[in-house]
Scaffold this active site. Structure first.
Site, PDB file in Angstrom:
ATOM      1  N   LYS A  54      14.690 -14.181  47.282  1.00  0.00           N
ATOM      2  CA  LYS A  54      14.173 -13.286  48.327  1.00  0.00           C
ATOM      3  C   LYS A  54      14.423 -13.852  49.720  1.00  0.00           C
ATOM      4  O   LYS A  54      14.717 -15.031  49.884  1.00  0.00           O
ATOM      5  CB  LYS A  54      12.680 -13.002  48.091  1.00  0.00           C
ATOM      6  CG  LYS A  54      12.498 -11.976  46.973  1.00  0.00           C
ATOM      7  CD  LYS A  54      11.082 -11.493  46.822  1.00  0.00           C
ATOM      8  CE  LYS A  54      11.009 -10.464  45.698  1.00  0.00           C
ATOM      9  NZ  LYS A  54       9.630 -10.111  45.355  1.00  0.00           N
ATOM     10  N   ARG A  94       9.237 -14.279  37.821  1.00  0.00           N
ATOM     11  CA  ARG A  94      10.244 -13.213  37.734  1.00  0.00           C
ATOM     12  C   ARG A  94      11.482 -13.684  38.485  1.00  0.00           C
ATOM     13  O   ARG A  94      11.440 -13.834  39.707  1.00  0.00           O
ATOM     14  CB  ARG A  94       9.658 -11.932  38.347  1.00  0.00           C
ATOM     15  CG  ARG A  94      10.567 -10.718  38.259  1.00  0.00           C
ATOM     16  CD  ARG A  94       9.880  -9.505  38.899  1.00  0.00           C
ATOM     17  NE  ARG A  94      10.737  -8.337  38.900  1.00  0.00           N
ATOM     18  CZ  ARG A  94      11.689  -8.113  39.799  1.00  0.00           C
ATOM     19  NH1 ARG A  94      11.895  -8.958  40.772  1.00  0.00           N
ATOM     20  NH2 ARG A  94      12.441  -7.045  39.717  1.00  0.00           N
TER      21      ARG A  94
HETATM   22  C1  YH5 Z   1       7.912  -8.909  42.543  1.00  0.00           C
HETATM   23  O1  YH5 Z   1       7.871  -9.807  43.393  1.00  0.00           O
HETATM   24  N1  YH5 Z   1      10.076  -7.744  43.232  1.00  0.00           N
HETATM   25  S1  YH5 Z   1      12.092  -5.918  43.311  1.00  0.00           S
HETATM   26  C2  YH5 Z   1      14.982  -8.624  47.706  1.00  0.00           C
HETATM   27  C3  YH5 Z   1      15.775  -9.723  47.472  1.00  0.00           C
HETATM   28  C4  YH5 Z   1      15.808 -10.317  46.224  1.00  0.00           C
HETATM   29  C5  YH5 Z   1      15.015  -9.797  45.214  1.00  0.00           C
HETATM   30  C6  YH5 Z   1      17.764 -10.599  48.246  1.00  0.00           C
HETATM   31  N2  YH5 Z   1       9.954  -6.139  41.691  1.00  0.00           N
HETATM   32  C7  YH5 Z   1       8.947  -7.940  42.497  1.00  0.00           C
HETATM   33  O2  YH5 Z   1      13.330  -8.656  43.289  1.00  0.00           O
HETATM   34  N3  YH5 Z   1       7.893  -6.877  40.616  1.00  0.00           N
HETATM   35  C8  YH5 Z   1      10.649  -6.643  42.729  1.00  0.00           C
HETATM   36  O3  YH5 Z   1      16.492 -10.216  48.506  1.00  0.00           O
HETATM   37  C9  YH5 Z   1       8.882  -6.961  41.522  1.00  0.00           C
HETATM   38  N4  YH5 Z   1       6.923  -8.788  41.622  1.00  0.00           N
HETATM   39  C10 YH5 Z   1       6.914  -7.795  40.680  1.00  0.00           C
HETATM   40  N5  YH5 Z   1       5.905  -7.754  39.797  1.00  0.00           N
HETATM   41  C11 YH5 Z   1      12.582  -6.914  44.692  1.00  0.00           C
HETATM   42  C12 YH5 Z   1      13.367  -8.129  44.365  1.00  0.00           C
HETATM   43  C13 YH5 Z   1      14.214  -8.684  45.454  1.00  0.00           C
HETATM   44  C14 YH5 Z   1      14.210  -8.102  46.704  1.00  0.00           C
END
Ligand code: YH5
Length: 284
Positions: free
Chosen positions: A223, A258
């Site tokens: 993230k 996750r």
């Molecule tokens: C979460 O924290 N996050 S979707 C932006 C990024 C990288 C990854 C590059 N669903 C979560 O994974 N469900 C998502 O920048 C989730 N907890 C739970 N329970 C976003 C994501 C991401 C967004």
């Protein structure tokens, strides 16, 4: 304290930190560029994560990254349900569904999903009832605002207290809707309506969320907070930072991480696990 989650056909032990592999089935997905859109490719990726040690696989068909627009219910159903159906039949681990859409919760459960992961914490119309009817565990995540605008100007007086208070209210909403406590998980929602300072406060004080009671799920992998800490590193260069954050979260008591990079995370968590094994070789 040993704990288990009843995830449909699977029992997930939470007596130590577990790894949830991320499987995006969105064409506009930030982190995988939509490479896993076809069903076969999704299945291969899921198997790869299981072989690398994933304890469950999270399937999502709606991008909730900052600025993303929602997709139609029909579109989300058509992306997610065939993949869940195929995975649930063959994978040796539970499949969770990352959705805030009641129809997708129901269809995913019918297709064999073992957990619901809702970034809106079941606040949407009909979501509490749909989740209740599935009988599945539910992850309640905190988000300020909505995905399209949440990063515009997130503000808090006391982010840890506000996230804790929100999760407490959502736990009670679930209990009133007859979703028992044993089926709940909580998640601070890193990056969902939060600036770097807010994310860091939450990571520093995760113990205050662990004390709510339900197992804590944490998603920090790749993230932007990792990119910011590393001085603006692009998403494909955030692995080591993500691993450090996963270890911090697990040491604070998070029970599900996750992540995108399952193998490296499993190795990192094995180091923590080794510390909890006593001389007789038992531990978690
Ligand atoms: C979460 O924290 N996050 S979707 C932006 C990024 C990288 C990854 C590059 N669903 C979560 O994974 N469900 C998502 O920048 C989730 N907890 C739970 N329970 C976003 C994501 C991401 C967004």
């Amino acid at each position: 304290m040993a704990r288990h989650l009843a995830c449909g056909d699977h029992l997930l032990s939470l007596d130590g930190p577990r790894v949830m592999g991320i499987l995006n089935v969105t064409p506009d997905s930030f982190s995988d560029g939509g490479r896993f859109l076809s069903r076969d490719a999704a299945l291969r990726q899921a198997w790869h994560m299981v072989e690398a040690g994933a304890d469950l696989v999270d399937v999502g068909g709606e991008s909730t990254r900052p600025g993303a627009r929602g997709v139609s219910e029909a579109e989300e159903l058509s992306r997610v349900v065939p993949v869940i159906e195929a995975l649930a039949k063959t994978l040796p681990v539970p499949v969770s569904v990352d959705t805030r859409t009641p129809a997708v919760m129901r269809a995913a459960a019918d297709a064999g999903a073992g957990m619901i992961n809702d970034v809106c914490a079941l606040r949407g119309d009909g979501a509490l009832a749909a989740a209740q009817q599935t009988g599945l565990p539910v992850c309640l995540m905190h988000m300020q605002g909505e995905p399209r605008t949440m990063q515009t100007e997130p503000r808090y007086k006391d982010v840890v207290a506000e996230v804790r208070g929100f999760l407490e209210l959502r736990i009670h909403a679930c209990l009133r809707a007859e979703i028992p406590r044993e089926r709940l998980l909580v998640d601070p929602g890193f990056g969902f309506g939060k600036q770097l300072a807010h994310n860091l406060s939450l990571l520093r004080h995760l113990d205050q969320l662990v004390s709510l009671g339900p197992p804590l799920l944490v998603g920090i992998s790749r993230k932007s907070m990792i990119g910011q800490i590393l001085g603006g590193r692009p998403v494909e260069q955030r692995l080591y930072g993500s691993l450090a954050a996963a270890v911090v979260a697990a040491l604070a008591g998070a029970r599900i991480l996750r992540v995108h990079d399952v193998g490296p995370t499993v190795d990192a968590l094995k180091v923590i696990r080794a510390l909890h094994v006593d001389e007789r070789g038992s531990g978690y």
